[in-house]
Design a protein around this motif. Structure first.
Motif, short mmCIF file in Angstrom:
data_model
loop_
_atom_site.label_atom_id
_atom_site.label_comp_id
_atom_site.label_asym_id
_atom_site.label_seq_id
_atom_site.Cartn_x
_atom_site.Cartn_y
_atom_site.Cartn_z
N ALA A 5 0.83 -1.21 0.00
CA ALA A 5 0.00 0.00 0.00
C ALA A 5 0.86 1.25 0.00
CB ALA A 5 -0.93 0.00 1.21
N GLY A 6 1.90 1.26 0.82
CA GLY A 6 2.78 2.42 0.89
C GLY A 6 3.48 2.71 -0.42
N GLN A 7 3.96 1.65 -1.09
CA GLN A 7 4.65 1.84 -2.36
C GLN A 7 3.68 2.24 -3.47
OE1 GLN A 7 7.98 1.94 -2.69
NE2 GLN A 7 7.85 1.75 -0.47
N ALA A 8 2.46 1.71 -3.41
CA ALA A 8 1.46 2.11 -4.40
C ALA A 8 1.12 3.59 -4.27
CB ALA A 8 0.20 1.25 -4.23
N ILE A 9 1.00 4.05 -3.02
CA ILE A 9 0.73 5.48 -2.78
C ILE A 9 1.89 6.33 -3.28
CG2 ILE A 9 0.44 7.22 -0.98
CD1 ILE A 9 -1.11 5.12 0.62
N LEU A 10 3.12 5.88 -3.02
CA LEU A 10 4.29 6.63 -3.47
C LEU A 10 4.32 6.74 -4.99
CD1 LEU A 10 6.99 8.02 -2.97
CD2 LEU A 10 8.07 5.75 -2.91
N LEU A 11 4.06 5.64 -5.69
CA LEU A 11 4.04 5.67 -7.15
C LEU A 11 2.90 6.54 -7.67
CD1 LEU A 11 4.93 1.96 -7.95
CD2 LEU A 11 6.20 3.96 -8.72
N GLY A 12 1.78 6.54 -6.94
CA GLY A 12 0.68 7.42 -7.32
C GLY A 12 1.07 8.88 -7.22
N ARG A 13 1.81 9.23 -6.19
CA ARG A 13 2.29 10.61 -6.05
C ARG A 13 3.28 10.96 -7.15
NH1 ARG A 13 3.36 10.84 0.51
NH2 ARG A 13 1.16 10.96 1.14
N VAL A 14 4.14 10.02 -7.48
CA VAL A 14 5.10 10.24 -8.57
C VAL A 14 4.35 10.54 -9.87
CG1 VAL A 14 6.83 9.13 -10.03
CG2 VAL A 14 6.95 8.88 -7.54
N LEU A 15 3.29 9.79 -10.13
CA LEU A 15 2.50 10.01 -11.33
C LEU A 15 1.84 11.39 -11.32
CD1 LEU A 15 1.16 9.07 -13.96
CD2 LEU A 15 -0.60 7.96 -12.57
N LEU A 16 1.25 11.76 -10.19
CA LEU A 16 0.59 13.06 -10.09
C LEU A 16 1.59 14.20 -10.26
CD1 LEU A 16 -1.87 12.45 -7.10
CD2 LEU A 16 -2.43 12.58 -9.54
N ALA A 17 2.78 14.05 -9.67
CA ALA A 17 3.80 15.09 -9.79
C ALA A 17 4.34 15.18 -11.21
CB ALA A 17 4.94 14.81 -8.81
N ALA A 18 4.16 14.13 -12.00
CA ALA A 18 4.68 14.11 -13.36
C ALA A 18 3.71 14.69 -14.39
CB ALA A 18 5.03 12.67 -13.77
N ILE A 19 2.50 15.07 -13.96
CA ILE A 19 1.49 15.54 -14.92
C ILE A 19 1.96 16.78 -15.67
CG2 ILE A 19 -0.83 16.51 -15.14
CD1 ILE A 19 -1.76 14.61 -12.99
N LEU A 20 2.66 17.69 -14.98
CA LEU A 20 3.14 18.90 -15.66
C LEU A 20 4.13 18.54 -16.76
CD1 LEU A 20 3.31 21.93 -16.02
CD2 LEU A 20 4.96 22.02 -14.13
N MET A 21 5.06 17.66 -16.47
CA MET A 21 6.01 17.20 -17.47
C MET A 21 5.30 16.51 -18.63
SD MET A 21 8.96 14.30 -17.06
CE MET A 21 7.69 13.07 -16.70
N ILE A 22 4.33 15.66 -18.32
CA ILE A 22 3.58 14.96 -19.35
C ILE A 22 2.82 15.95 -20.23
CG2 ILE A 22 1.67 13.35 -19.76
CD1 ILE A 22 2.49 11.92 -17.15
#
Length: 241
Positions: free
Chosen positions: A141-158
């Protein structure tokens, strides 16, 4: 909108997008696997999974987004299909919104694959060499949340990569920006100003300073959504691409 999304998914299914989606997470898993086999003593689960997440956020994610957005754009730029698409009785913004949703969906799937394949690589290495079996508990669960945050933080780059890739018929501008952004992200890793650089926002999710994490997440997600909407609005109003 659902019909347009279905068409885009069929296009992706016939392209190299699936190969790309598998390649990046698989390469990370292979690296983790052989790196474990080189060791002689057990290490915590957290070290392996966060190491894989760091590689993903720091290098593989930006390069994958660069390649994916260029591929999605080239599906229309290559055969000069934009005139046909824009002549269809469908709101133009839906055409671009569907492509954006597909890009975000593929990146999300790659994030999930990164977690699953890393778990598989660690488990396989521990089976072949019990001496390096990881200690502690695998915090899914913790790693899934971390990867979710990474994805959200990457939206500007995307959003930036998506805008450039669809704006120019040549793939060179998109590749130049993607490679340049990744390069400066690597060479300026320790810079405090990196929290404001779109290509460094994802890796800031692994930071220990709360202000860096919150700033990168807020800008990456919030400003990223604004830029993505602006990109769709701008592209849908252009008569020639």
């Amino acid at each position: 909108m659902l019909a347009v999304l279905a068409v885009e998914l069929r296009k992706l299914n016939r392209s190299l997008a699936l190969l790309l989606a598998l390649a990046a997470p698989t390469l990370i898993a292979i690296f983790v696997f052989f790196n474990m086999l080189r060791g002689d003593e057990p290490r915590p689960w957290l070290m392996y999974v966060q190491g894989a997440t760091a590689i993903w956020a720091f290098f593989m994610l930006p390069m994958s987004v660069t390649a994916l957005t260029a591929l999605v754009a080239h599906m229309e730029h290559g055969p000069r299909a934009w005139d046909h698409l824009r002549a269809l009785p469908v709101a133009r913004w839906k055409l671009y919104a569907a492509k954006a949703v597909c890009v975000l969906g593929v990146v999300a799937a790659m994030s999930v694959l990164n977690l699953v394949l890393t778990w598989g690589a660690v488990t396989l290495a521990a089976t072949l060499k019990p001496a390096v079996a990881p200690t502690g508990v695998f915090d899914l669960a913790g790693q899934a949340i971390l990867l979710g945050r990474v994805l959200l933080a990457a939206i500007l780059m995307i959003a930036i990569q998506f805008w450039v890739a669809l704006r120019f018929s040549s793939f060179v501008p998109a590749l130049a920006i993607g490679i340049g952004g990744t390069f400066f992200s690597v060479v300026a890793t320790s810079a405090k100003q990196g929290v404001f650089f779109p290509w460094q926002m994802p890796v800031n999710m692994l930071g220990t300073e709360a202000w860096r994490v919150n700033t990168a997440l807020g800008l990456g997600c919030g400003l990223g959504l604004v830029v993505l909407v602006a990109a769709i609005a701008h592209l849908s109003r252009r008569e020639v691409i």
